[in-house]
Design a protein around this motif. Structure first.
Motif, short mmCIF file in Angstrom:
data_model
loop_
_atom_site.label_atom_id
_atom_site.label_comp_id
_atom_site.label_asym_id
_atom_site.label_seq_id
_atom_site.Cartn_x
_atom_site.Cartn_y
_atom_site.Cartn_z
N GLY A 119 -1.20 4.81 -14.07
CA GLY A 119 -2.63 5.06 -13.12
C GLY A 119 -3.68 3.96 -13.22
N GLU A 120 -3.64 3.28 -14.44
CA GLU A 120 -4.47 2.20 -14.69
C GLU A 120 -3.67 0.86 -13.73
OE1 GLU A 120 -6.03 -0.88 -18.08
OE2 GLU A 120 -4.96 1.10 -18.56
N GLY A 121 -2.39 0.71 -14.02
CA GLY A 121 -1.79 -0.05 -13.35
C GLY A 121 -1.71 0.15 -11.73
N VAL A 122 -1.76 1.37 -11.40
CA VAL A 122 -1.69 1.32 -9.81
C VAL A 122 -3.16 1.05 -9.27
CG1 VAL A 122 -1.63 3.26 -7.95
CG2 VAL A 122 0.25 3.11 -9.76
N ASN A 123 -4.07 1.44 -10.10
CA ASN A 123 -5.61 1.19 -9.68
C ASN A 123 -5.87 -0.40 -9.64
OD1 ASN A 123 -6.34 3.76 -9.32
ND2 ASN A 123 -6.81 4.08 -11.44
N ARG A 124 -5.08 -1.28 -10.52
CA ARG A 124 -5.34 -2.48 -10.70
C ARG A 124 -4.52 -3.09 -9.44
NH1 ARG A 124 -4.14 -6.36 -16.01
NH2 ARG A 124 -4.80 -8.41 -14.72
N ILE A 125 -3.49 -2.98 -9.29
CA ILE A 125 -2.76 -3.37 -8.25
C ILE A 125 -3.38 -3.06 -6.72
CG2 ILE A 125 -0.50 -3.37 -6.81
CD1 ILE A 125 0.85 -2.98 -9.65
N ASN A 126 -3.99 -1.62 -6.83
CA ASN A 126 -4.63 -1.29 -5.50
C ASN A 126 -5.75 -2.39 -5.24
OD1 ASN A 126 -4.41 0.74 -3.32
ND2 ASN A 126 -6.61 1.47 -4.28
N LYS A 178 0.79 -1.34 -0.07
CA LYS A 178 0.14 0.25 0.05
C LYS A 178 0.82 1.21 -0.25
CE LYS A 178 -3.91 0.31 2.12
NZ LYS A 178 -5.07 0.26 1.09
N THR A 179 2.00 1.27 0.60
CA THR A 179 2.99 2.43 0.81
C THR A 179 3.55 2.84 -0.49
OG1 THR A 179 3.13 2.41 3.24
CG2 THR A 179 4.82 3.43 1.83
N PRO A 180 4.31 1.86 -1.25
CA PRO A 180 4.83 2.19 -2.35
C PRO A 180 3.84 2.65 -3.60
CG PRO A 180 5.03 0.00 -1.93
CD PRO A 180 4.62 0.47 -0.71
N LEU A 181 2.64 1.83 -3.43
CA LEU A 181 1.59 2.10 -4.28
C LEU A 181 1.13 3.64 -4.13
CD1 LEU A 181 -0.71 -0.92 -4.60
CD2 LEU A 181 0.73 -0.14 -6.27
N ALA A 182 1.05 4.00 -2.85
CA ALA A 182 0.60 5.52 -2.69
C ALA A 182 1.48 6.47 -3.26
CB ALA A 182 0.43 5.59 -1.06
N ILE A 183 2.85 5.97 -2.92
CA ILE A 183 4.14 6.95 -3.20
C ILE A 183 3.84 7.03 -4.81
CG2 ILE A 183 6.46 7.22 -3.54
CD1 ILE A 183 6.43 5.59 -0.90
N ILE A 184 3.67 5.97 -5.55
CA ILE A 184 3.61 5.78 -6.99
C ILE A 184 2.65 6.71 -7.50
CG2 ILE A 184 3.34 4.55 -9.10
CD1 ILE A 184 4.73 2.23 -7.73
N LYS A 185 1.35 6.73 -6.72
CA LYS A 185 0.37 7.43 -7.38
C LYS A 185 0.57 9.03 -7.06
CE LYS A 185 -4.26 8.04 -8.22
NZ LYS A 185 -4.79 7.79 -9.71
N LEU A 186 1.09 9.03 -5.97
CA LEU A 186 1.64 10.65 -5.67
C LEU A 186 2.48 11.18 -6.67
CD1 LEU A 186 1.39 12.85 -3.58
CD2 LEU A 186 3.37 12.09 -2.39
N HIS A 187 3.28 10.58 -7.06
CA HIS A 187 4.24 10.96 -8.00
C HIS A 187 3.86 11.07 -9.43
CE1 HIS A 187 8.12 11.18 -5.59
NE2 HIS A 187 7.80 10.01 -4.93
N SER A 188 3.00 10.09 -9.67
CA SER A 188 2.05 10.18 -11.00
C SER A 188 1.39 11.39 -11.13
CB SER A 188 1.34 8.78 -11.28
OG SER A 188 0.64 8.95 -12.36
#
Length: 465
Positions: free
Chosen positions: A293-300, A257-267
């Motif tokens: 964004g699509e990849g982050v949403n899918r992984i999330n 969840k943390t790296p996903l949030a960071i990726i989303k934030l940087h995106s």
């Protein structure tokens, strides 16, 4: 598959039959030998008695007279077979099966019984022989008395011996024929009683919930105690493995969840930076930003499913209460307003229908099923939600007009990480597995039915009590 109880009974029955057969064969052989020996000795004794008490007292004149006029010993017909039938020791039917003859050295009849007639029984050779007279076979013993030069012949019909042997053998077989069915029934009853603990263990395991991995505590025979111990050890290993699996899934999901949030934030930050760039630069990078964004949403989404699965797997008991089904459906619809807007809906839920369930987890199940109906159905198609009840069950069905599922896909649908379309599907393949687990905790069933010409009918069947 084969039945140990039936196999054991059959083996015991075969053992009894073989034992009785072998014993009867030996008994028949020994009985035949003893009967032959007994009656042969009887014929010798009869011959010696005739010599001692009759032939030795004959004079030459009497012998000459007997040559001219042989004596016929007549035995009256009698229907009495044994003395036990009638106290009449004078005549017995058995006498007609015995015979004797006295012959001169030249073969002339001196005296004879009428049971064999005047046909000669001997071939004038001392010892035992057999002769057939009419339809009867006779055992013959010939003895030559030297003092008077007289042949003494005693004979006995073969059926006398066979009757005695048959009587002995019939007694040998009769008892086993009567006792064997009784023993078979007794063995079946005994094996049923002895295997009763196995059947109890089988029923216990069959009725156990899938999530129940506690040790089995049964009072079992010594032979099965080790099996129970091994089974408990196996259940413990499975339980420990599942605990490690849940812990890993939960920890991995939390860590992601943390790296996903960071990726989303940087995106998002990158999108803001690119918004100030030239239009051609924005157009060139837009596809990459959307893919991220699509990849982050899918992984999330997958992380959320893993966390939910971990939480659901850890449930030992639900908080089931009587609640209105219409309220649960309304809550689910409100949460999915952004999804269901493109479809036509028909909802048939009686306003006063109540259901005994854990409202929170039942909402999760319905939400997942309705989302799937929307995901796999064309826009503007009709989706129906209906419910019915009888004295035993409540049935909630979601019917769509999508592509449906084949029989093979339905069989695999409840498996974890199974997706109907690996390429087109954006899910993790965990939704229906989670639904199945929640419904099983309610002691219910999740059923998939194909719809003609296309579509899928997903039904939740829950017990009323």
């Amino acid at each position: 598959m084969f039945s140990l109880r039936l196999l054991l009974s059959l083996l015991m029955l075969v053992g009894i039959v073989l034992t009785v057969t072998f014993s009867s064969i030996l008994s028949t052989r020994d009985a035949t030998h003893e009967v032959e020996e007994l009656f042969d000795a009887q014929m010798i004794q009869t011959s010696k008695m005739l010599e001692k008490f009759y032939v030795d007292h004959l004079t030459q004149a009497q012998l000459a007279q007997l040559v001219l006029k042989p004596i016929l010993f007549h035995v009256d017909d009698s229907k009495v077979d044994t003395f036990a039938e009638q106290a009449n020791p004078i005549t017995l039917s058995y006498e007609h099966k015995l015979s004797f003859q006295l012959l001169s050295s030249t073969g002339q009849l001196l005296a004879y019984s009428d049971s064999s007639g005047d046909q000669l029984l001997t071939n004038f050779t001392q010892g035992y022989d057999t002769r057939r007279i009419g339809n009867d076979l006779w055992h013959v013993y010939s003895f030559f008395s030297l003092p008077q030069q007289v042949w003494i012949v005693t004979a006995q019909r073969d059926d006398v011996r066979q009757e005695l042997v048959s009587l002995i053998i019939s007694n040998t077989w009769r008892s086993p024929l009567i006792i064997t069915p009784i023993m078979m029934f007794f063995m079946l009853a005994l094996t049923y009683y002895l295997f009763k603990p196995v059947k109890l263990l089988e029923r216990h395991l069959d009725n156990r919930p899938a999530q129940d991995l506690t040790p089995i505590n049964f009072t079992l025979p010594t032979e099965l105690a080790s099996t129970q111990k091994a089974l408990n050890s196996y259940l413990q290993r499975i339980s420990e493995t599942m605990i490690r699996e849940r812990r890993f899934s939960a920890d991995a999901a939390h860590e992601l969840k943390t790296p996903l949030a960071i990726i989303k934030l940087h995106s998002d930050g990158l999108s803001d930076v690119l918004s100030s760039q030239a239009p051609d630069v924005q157009l060139a990078t837009l596809a990459y930003i959307e893919a991220i964004g699509e990849g982050v949403n899918r992984i999330n989404h997958m992380v959320e499913q893993l966390l939910l699965l971990s939480r659901v797997d850890a449930i030992e008991a639900l908080n089931q209460t009587d609640c209105k089904l219409q309220d649960i459906i309304d809550n689910v619809i409100n949460q999915l307003l952004h999804v269901i807007a493109d479809y036509e809906w028909h909802i048939d839920i009686p306003a006063d229908m109540t259901i005994n369930a854990d409202a929170f987890y039942l909402e999760l199940v319905l939400k997942n099923i309705i989302e799937n109906a929307c995901k796999y159905s064309p826009a503007e198609s009709l989706i129906t939600i209906k419910a019915s009840q009888d004295d035993e069950y409540t049935m909630i069905c979601v019917l769509d007009q999508g592509r449906g599922m084949s029989a093979k896909e339905i069989a695999l649908a409840k498996n974890r990480f199974y997706r109907v379309d690996e390429n087109a599907s954006q899910g993790a393949g965990l939704g229906l597995s989670i639904c199945q687990h929640i419904i099983s905790l309610h002691h219910g069933e999740l059923i998939f039915n194909q719809v003609d010409p296309h579509g899928l009918d997903v039904c939740i069947v829950l017990p009323r009590v």
